[in-house]
Design an enzyme around this catalytic site. Structure first.
Site, mmCIF file in Angstrom:
data_model
loop_
_atom_site.group_PDB
_atom_site.id
_atom_site.type_symbol
_atom_site.label_atom_id
_atom_site.label_comp_id
_atom_site.label_asym_id
_atom_site.label_seq_id
_atom_site.Cartn_x
_atom_site.Cartn_y
_atom_site.Cartn_z
ATOM 1 N N LYS A 25 0.872 -1.179 0.000
ATOM 2 C CA LYS A 25 0.000 0.000 0.000
ATOM 3 C C LYS A 25 0.902 1.220 0.000
ATOM 4 O O LYS A 25 1.646 1.470 0.940
ATOM 5 C CB LYS A 25 -0.894 -0.002 1.238
ATOM 6 C CG LYS A 25 -1.630 1.319 1.494
ATOM 7 C CD LYS A 25 -2.636 1.620 0.404
ATOM 8 C CE LYS A 25 -3.392 2.919 0.700
ATOM 9 N NZ LYS A 25 -2.575 4.129 0.512
ATOM 10 N N ASP A 27 2.159 5.228 -0.238
ATOM 11 C CA ASP A 27 1.837 6.514 0.370
ATOM 12 C C ASP A 27 1.790 7.555 -0.744
ATOM 13 O O ASP A 27 2.743 8.293 -0.975
ATOM 14 C CB ASP A 27 2.900 6.870 1.408
ATOM 15 C CG ASP A 27 2.540 8.108 2.214
ATOM 16 O OD1 ASP A 27 1.400 8.582 2.085
ATOM 17 O OD2 ASP A 27 3.397 8.591 2.968
ATOM 18 N N GLU A 172 2.842 2.024 3.268
ATOM 19 C CA GLU A 172 1.985 2.264 4.426
ATOM 20 C C GLU A 172 1.432 0.982 5.027
ATOM 21 O O GLU A 172 0.966 0.983 6.167
ATOM 22 C CB GLU A 172 0.801 3.143 4.032
ATOM 23 C CG GLU A 172 1.158 4.574 3.710
ATOM 24 C CD GLU A 172 -0.087 5.405 3.505
ATOM 25 O OE1 GLU A 172 -0.113 6.550 3.970
ATOM 26 O OE2 GLU A 172 -1.050 4.919 2.875
#
Length: 323
Positions: A25, A27, A172
């Site tokens: 994931k 950022d 993230e």
């Protein structure tokens, strides 16, 4: 009109389930990128047209993608050793010559993690596994290069676990995607896990009223002796606000934040109706690993409990890691 992107739901699951793939994931900014009839369109998750703000992405799409292609991915700006997501907020406001200049100073990359159309064939009904193979083939056949990056994908639980431990390079958390699922626009069919850490900070101000605070503005002492704003909390429940109210003291003659704006968190802007308090109360909060370039928490923290046994000198110094 581009379709809505497929969305995620939060999960506490830290391991990769069987029959699923994991992806980092990032950022950055979620984006859909389309080349159709030689017309490039770059759209945000909420449908905002960002085409003019990122000429390096639209130029790369026109030069490298086949016509009638639609990609889903993340816009990121790379800094040495990490991603500079806050720079995207500056980039998205520029147009024309300013956007071209900003592209030279802060170039953006498009991390592609899904393909919704390839050379005119709509692929949303295909399984994730089949779409992933098509995306990898597209990168190979078109020899895609900067500003394009292929998002890693893994079915190896050990590899996914490694992504969860990377705290400083713009990852993230992880997104879990079922191998057999189609792409469902607007549906929260993927799972997202972000690692959280519990840590301490000093309450320097609140929004709402002193008796019933709605959010806490949190600080940490720096090596310069100043209390630096490090973040804010999500909106507090009425019960938590009632608990904290009697523990907060109105500011005396002077406060280190007097006349300063302490706006933190993505898109928070300037916080209004700020009530300064004596910076004495230490609280424990849960925060994710995203930080801006100055070391502030990019996302709001979750209040956990009061640490009445601690004094401000006991909290981590501003800029120190929370893990």
């Amino acid at each position: 009109m581009l379709p809505e992107p497929m969305l995620t739901s939060p999960t506490l699951r830290t391991w990769l389930p069987p029959g699923w793939a994991g992806e980092p994931k990032w950022d950055g900014f979620r984006a859909l990128l389309s080349l159709d009839g030689k017309v490039v369109q770059l759209s945000s998750r909420h449908g905002t047209d960002m085409t003019a703000a990122f000429p390096e992405i639209t130029g790369g799409a026109a030069a490298q993608l086949a016509d009638a292609t639609l990609l889903d991915g993340e816009l990121v700006i790379r800094d040495p050793g990490q991603l500079a997501s806050e720079s995207l907020h500056h980039r998205v406001r520029h147009r024309g010559a300013d956007a071209v200049r900003a592209a030279r100073q802060m170039p953006t990359h498009f991390v592609a993690f899904d393909v919704l159309r390839t050379t005119g064939t709509v692929t949303t009904g295909w399984s994730y596994q089949r779409r992933r193979a098509a995306l990898e083939s597209l990168f190979t056949a078109r020899r895609l290069r900067a500003p394009f990056t292929l998002c890693p994908s893994a079915t190896d639980p050990d590899q996914v676990a490694q992504w969860l431990t990377r705290r400083q390079n713009g990852i993230e958390g992880v997104v879990y995607k079922r191998l057999t699922d189609p792409y469902r626009p607007g549906v929260r069919g993927w799972l997202e896990h972000k690692p959280y850490e519990t840590t301490q900070a000093v309450v320097g101000a609140v929004t709402g009223t002193l008796a019933a605070p709605r959010t806490l503005l949190l600080g940490r002492p720096g090596s310069d002796g100043h209390l630096h704003c490090v973040g804010r909390t999500v909106t507090l429940s009425m019960a938590v606000g009632a608990l904290l109210g009697p523990l907060l003291a109105p500011v005396g003659t002077q406060h280190q934040w007097t006349g300063e704006a302490c706006a933190t968190g993505r898109g928070s802007g300037e916080i209004t109706e700020l009530v300064l308090v004596e910076p004495e109360l230490v609280v424990e909060v849960a925060v994710d690993t995203a930080r801006d370039a100055s070391g502030r928490w990019r996302h709001p923290a979750r209040f956990h409990r009061v640490r009445a046994e601690l004094r401000p000198m006991h909290v981590p110094e501003f800029g120190e890691p929370d893990y």
